[in-house]
Design a protein around this motif. Structure first.
Motif, PDB file in Angstrom:
ATOM      1  N   ALA A 144       0.804  -1.218   0.000  1.00 51.56           N
ATOM      2  CA  ALA A 144       0.000   0.000   0.000  1.00 51.56           C
ATOM      3  C   ALA A 144       0.838   1.271   0.000  1.00 51.56           C
ATOM      4  O   ALA A 144       0.440   2.286  -0.581  1.00 51.56           O
ATOM      5  CB  ALA A 144      -0.932  -0.002   1.212  1.00 51.56           C
ATOM      6  N   PHE A 145       2.001   1.227   0.644  1.00 50.92           N
ATOM      7  CA  PHE A 145       2.791   2.449   0.793  1.00 50.92           C
ATOM      8  C   PHE A 145       4.206   2.348   0.227  1.00 50.92           C
ATOM      9  O   PHE A 145       4.929   3.348   0.216  1.00 50.92           O
ATOM     10  CB  PHE A 145       2.870   2.830   2.277  1.00 50.92           C
ATOM     11  CG  PHE A 145       1.532   3.111   2.890  1.00 50.92           C
ATOM     12  CD1 PHE A 145       0.925   4.347   2.726  1.00 50.92           C
ATOM     13  CD2 PHE A 145       0.867   2.129   3.609  1.00 50.92           C
ATOM     14  CE1 PHE A 145      -0.323   4.609   3.288  1.00 50.92           C
ATOM     15  CE2 PHE A 145      -0.382   2.379   4.170  1.00 50.92           C
ATOM     16  CZ  PHE A 145      -0.979   3.623   4.007  1.00 50.92           C
ATOM     17  N   GLY A 146       4.592   1.174  -0.253  1.00 50.69           N
ATOM     18  CA  GLY A 146       5.954   1.055  -0.771  1.00 50.69           C
ATOM     19  C   GLY A 146       6.086   0.082  -1.920  1.00 50.69           C
ATOM     20  O   GLY A 146       7.143  -0.529  -2.100  1.00 50.69           O
ATOM     21  N   ALA A 147       5.029  -0.069  -2.711  1.00 54.10           N
ATOM     22  CA  ALA A 147       5.064  -1.033  -3.817  1.00 54.10           C
ATOM     23  C   ALA A 147       6.173  -0.720  -4.815  1.00 54.10           C
ATOM     24  O   ALA A 147       6.763  -1.626  -5.409  1.00 54.10           O
ATOM     25  CB  ALA A 147       3.710  -1.052  -4.528  1.00 54.10           C
ATOM     26  N   GLU A 148       6.471   0.576  -5.001  1.00 52.58           N
ATOM     27  CA  GLU A 148       7.487   0.969  -5.981  1.00 52.58           C
ATOM     28  C   GLU A 148       8.895   0.541  -5.569  1.00 52.58           C
ATOM     29  O   GLU A 148       9.823   0.554  -6.387  1.00 52.58           O
ATOM     30  CB  GLU A 148       7.456   2.483  -6.197  1.00 52.58           C
ATOM     31  CG  GLU A 148       7.852   3.318  -4.991  1.00 52.58           C
ATOM     32  CD  GLU A 148       6.712   3.502  -3.998  1.00 52.58           C
ATOM     33  OE1 GLU A 148       6.944   4.150  -2.955  1.00 52.58           O
ATOM     34  OE2 GLU A 148       5.603   3.004  -4.266  1.00 52.58           O
ATOM     35  N   LYS A 149       9.078   0.145  -4.325  1.00 57.86           N
ATOM     36  CA  LYS A 149      10.398  -0.252  -3.838  1.00 57.86           C
ATOM     37  C   LYS A 149      10.723  -1.713  -4.136  1.00 57.86           C
ATOM     38  O   LYS A 149      11.856  -2.144  -3.940  1.00 57.86           O
ATOM     39  CB  LYS A 149      10.489  -0.018  -2.328  1.00 57.86           C
ATOM     40  CG  LYS A 149      10.304   1.437  -1.915  1.00 57.86           C
ATOM     41  CD  LYS A 149      10.354   1.578  -0.406  1.00 57.86           C
ATOM     42  CE  LYS A 149      10.129   3.022   0.022  1.00 57.86           C
ATOM     43  NZ  LYS A 149      10.139   3.175   1.500  1.00 57.86           N
ATOM     44  N   PHE A 150       9.718  -2.463  -4.577  1.00 56.57           N
ATOM     45  CA  PHE A 150       9.917  -3.893  -4.792  1.00 56.57           C
ATOM     46  C   PHE A 150       9.516  -4.265  -6.217  1.00 56.57           C
ATOM     47  O   PHE A 150       8.411  -3.951  -6.671  1.00 56.57           O
ATOM     48  CB  PHE A 150       9.085  -4.701  -3.788  1.00 56.57           C
ATOM     49  CG  PHE A 150       9.328  -4.312  -2.352  1.00 56.57           C
ATOM     50  CD1 PHE A 150      10.433  -4.790  -1.671  1.00 56.57           C
ATOM     51  CD2 PHE A 150       8.461  -3.456  -1.701  1.00 56.57           C
ATOM     52  CE1 PHE A 150      10.661  -4.431  -0.352  1.00 56.57           C
ATOM     53  CE2 PHE A 150       8.675  -3.084  -0.386  1.00 56.57           C
ATOM     54  CZ  PHE A 150       9.786  -3.573   0.292  1.00 56.57           C
ATOM     55  N   GLU A 151      10.424  -4.929  -6.904  1.00 53.44           N
ATOM     56  CA  GLU A 151      10.185  -5.290  -8.305  1.00 53.44           C
ATOM     57  C   GLU A 151       8.959  -6.180  -8.461  1.00 53.44           C
ATOM     58  O   GLU A 151       8.194  -6.039  -9.418  1.00 53.44           O
ATOM     59  CB  GLU A 151      11.422  -6.004  -8.857  1.00 53.44           C
ATOM     60  CG  GLU A 151      11.317  -6.359 -10.332  1.00 53.44           C
ATOM     61  CD  GLU A 151      12.571  -7.026 -10.856  1.00 53.44           C
ATOM     62  OE1 GLU A 151      12.545  -7.507 -12.006  1.00 53.44           O
ATOM     63  OE2 GLU A 151      13.576  -7.075 -10.116  1.00 53.44           O
TER      64      GLU A 151
END
Length: 227
Positions: A38-45
């Motif tokens: 929800a808050f950090g999806a862009e940090k994980f491929e």
């Protein structure tokens, strides 16, 4: 004297309380665990496909945590007895089933994998079905959640605490395959502390009930021997 068919189904009520506790636990942990998407999806491929839909997962986090937090006093009411305990339990389970169902479907469509939301959904749905079955005419008249759970409170509470404690102490087993290790490490200490306390509390309830039952039997035997 109350007939055998009217006696409360203590074992079934204990199972219902244990299932409710397990479901509330997974609802809370599921809500907390979804924060990574929800808050950090862009940090994980592996979560890149979820970035445009972070708003949906943020809503699901809030609703899941709200349902889980509400589920705690509802579970207590199932043991202590409450006028609306059964109704509130159904509402909590319905909210949990809807939120986990939406998350499971969205994750499957967006990234091709619905775990661990699918596990939470299946557990919640199973518990909901069990609670609905408790309204069958042959059961509902013998199972009154508005009354205190006499004679089985410690067993039910102990089973629920032990079950939740074991789950809290083993996050790497059920969350490791689907969650980044960094997020598991962040939650590890509070889960270990809470899980350890829950496990010890459950064992303590079982032990106290065993000792009380044993003392009661000894007193009964003593009285009978003196007559």
């Amino acid at each position: 004297m109350m007939s055998e068919s009217k006696k409360p189904l203590k074992l079934l009520r204990g199972v219902a309380v244990a299932l409710m506790s397990l479901t509330v636990f997974f609802t809370l942990v599921g809500g907390a665990g979804t924060t990574c998407a929800a808050f950090g999806a862009e940090k994980f491929e592996s979560m890149a496909a979820l970035v445009p839909y972070k708003w949906l997962y943020q809503v699901l986090v809030v609703l899941s945590l709200a349902a889980g937090i509400w589920g705690i006093p509802v579970t207590v009411a199932l043991v202590r007895g409450g006028r609306h305990a059964y109704r509130d339990a159904l509402l909590v389970l319905l909210a949990g089933a809807v939120t986990s169902g939406i998350q499971m479907t969205a994750s499957q469509l967006l990234r091709g994998d619905s775990a661990p939301a699918n596990v939470r959904f299946y557990i919640t749905a199973f518990t909901l079905v069990v609670f609905l079955l408790l309204r069958l005419p042959s059961i509902r008249d013998r199972l009154d959640f508005s009354q205190p759970f006499r004679g089985g409170k410690s067993s039910a509470g102990g089973a629920a605490l032990v079950l939740c404690g074991i789950l809290a102490l083993t996050p790497s087993v059920w969350a490791g395959p689907t969650h980044p290790q960094a997020w598991i490490d962040v939650l590890r200490m509070p889960l270990m502390l809470g899980g350890g306390a829950s496990l010890l509390g459950g064992v303590g309830l079982w032990l106290s009930e065993f000792l009380l039952s044993r003392n009661a039997q000894q007193r009964t035997s003593t009285v009978q021997n003196t007559i």
